[in-house]
Each structure stands twice: as C-alpha cells, then as structure tokens.
Design an enzyme around this catalytic site. Structure first.
Site, PDB file in Angstrom:
ATOM      1  N   HIS A 195      21.893  -0.590  -7.522  1.00 17.29           N
ATOM      2  CA  HIS A 195      21.882  -1.848  -8.270  1.00 17.29           C
ATOM      3  C   HIS A 195      21.081  -2.917  -7.543  1.00 17.29           C
ATOM      4  CE1 HIS A 195      24.603  -3.756  -5.388  1.00 17.29           C
ATOM      5  NE2 HIS A 195      25.245  -2.604  -5.361  1.00 17.29           N
ATOM      6  N   GLU A 206      31.484   2.741  -6.916  1.00 13.91           N
ATOM      7  CA  GLU A 206      31.470   2.463  -5.488  1.00 13.91           C
ATOM      8  C   GLU A 206      32.640   3.160  -4.798  1.00 13.91           C
ATOM      9  OE1 GLU A 206      30.122   1.991  -2.717  1.00 13.91           O
ATOM     10  OE2 GLU A 206      29.514  -0.125  -2.821  1.00 13.91           O
TER      11      GLU A 206
END
Length: 228
Positions: free
Chosen positions: A9, A82
């Site tokens: 990201h 994550e």
C-alpha cells in the site's frame, strides 16, 4: 505460468513512526494517493485477471486506484491482511525497538509470536496459502495483483526464494513498490523486487514440442536470453 504482482500500500500518516498493524481507519495520505495513482500508470500496460487486496483501508484504496482505470472490482482476501501485532499495534517503532522481543523479530522471526497477537510463521502460512489458491484459481496464464503489507510481502517473497523465514528481514518492501513473482510448475521465479519503475512482463520463454517442455525444466541455463 501464473504471474503475481505484489504491491505494498501507499504511504499513510502512520507509515514509518508507528506500527499501524490492523488499526482501523488508517487511510492513504496525500502522498500515498499520489503513489497509488503513479502505480496504476506504471502497470497500465499489463493485463490483469484479478485485483485482490487486504481488507484494510490503505490497501483497498491503493488497489482501487489500479482497478478504477480498468473497470475492475477489487476482491478482498482476509489472508493478505497485515500481521496481527497484538499489543504492539499502534505503538511508536522507537519505543518498540527497546523491547527485548524486538531483537528476536530482527534475528529469529520464526520464533516470534506478538503479545496477544499472531506469530510470523502463521502469517506466512496463511499468505502463501492464499497465493497458491489464487494461482490455482486463475490458472497457468493468469496474471493478478495482490495489495498487502510489508511483512506479508516479505514473507511471500522469502517463500518464493526458498529462504527460511529467519532471513525475511533481508527483503525490502517499500510503500507502493512492486514485486513480481512468476509461478512455474517446478519453482517460482522472482522477476522484480521492490521495484518503482514501469512494468512490462517478459513473455513465457518455454521451449515446447506438442505442449511439453523439451528440457524437462522451467529454468534457463546460462541465465536465459532476456526479453529483448
């Protein structure tokens, strides 16, 4: 051979000073949005059969920047989320670096389970399993993008390179950087790592006779002829 474009990201306000982890509501910063737009341009010439993302906002927004110009949907896969940093989530990295566990994370990550969180080995297993299942779903000519997080990407790359997880800290995954892995029948090939340039995928260079590989291998001897 299935081709995976792994993307971290773009930047957020927390990227760098704080371990954001799975903190909700962490969006791309202005710089991160610019990175995502630039990423979309860098891979504009690459066919994508699917765009997959971690459920966290910063990944969804990065993946959406790629999808919008193609008229595609972003598919969410929880397995690209994550690592679960547990009680470490939201704490400053400078503070965490003083914890005894920090040195274990650096030198022996396969032994680490974060307090009230996930182990790095479990994280790697679920992410690599997701990759293998997407490879199978899209088939041998599939090309797809998966937007995820630094440690997740490093763990997938370590697996592709045949590295023990204890070596994954040698790999870098910068915000909006691109890593490309091609999964052949016998082994993966890492084509690009932490790349910020324009992407043009090389053609499959298999020698075939009736659909069978003449050499019995998917690796070139002598380094191969390249793409030009």
């Amino acid at each position: 051979m299935t081709t995976l474009l792994l993307v971290r990201h773009g930047l957020t306000a927390l990227t760098g000073p704080v371990l954001a982890g799975r903190t909700p509501g962490v969006h791309l910063s202005e710089a991160g949005r610019a990175q995502a737009a630039a990423l979309a341009g860098r891979i504009a010439g690459v066919r994508l059969d699917a765009i997959v993302s971690s459920p966290l906002e910063r990944c969804q927004e990065t993946a959406l920047a790629v999808a919008e110009g193609r008229g595609m949907d972003v598919q969410t896969d929880e397995r690209f989320v994550e690592c679960g940093y547990g009680a470490w989530t939201g704490r400053p990295l400078a503070e965490l670096a003083k914890e005894p566990l920090w040195q274990v994370v650096q030198a022996h990550p396969s032994a680490v389970t974060f307090p009230e969180g996930e182990s790095l080995t479990v994280m790697q297993h679920r992410a690599v399993t997701a990759v293998r299942e997407w490879n199978q779903r899209l088939g041998g000519k599939g090309v797809y993008l998966a937007c995820s997080h630094g440690d997740v990407i490093k763990a997938i790359v370590a697996d592709a390179l045949g590295l023990h997880l204890d070596h994954f800290q040698r790999i870098t995954a910068d915000p909006a950087a691109l890593t490309v892995i091609r999964y052949a029948p016998l082994r993966p090939f890492v084509l690009r790592l932490n790349d910020m340039g324009e992407l043009q995928l090389p053609e499959d260079s298999e020698e075939k006779d009736g659909g069978e590989k003449l050499t019995g291998s998917d690796a070139a001897v002598g380094g191969g002829p390249g793409t030009t």
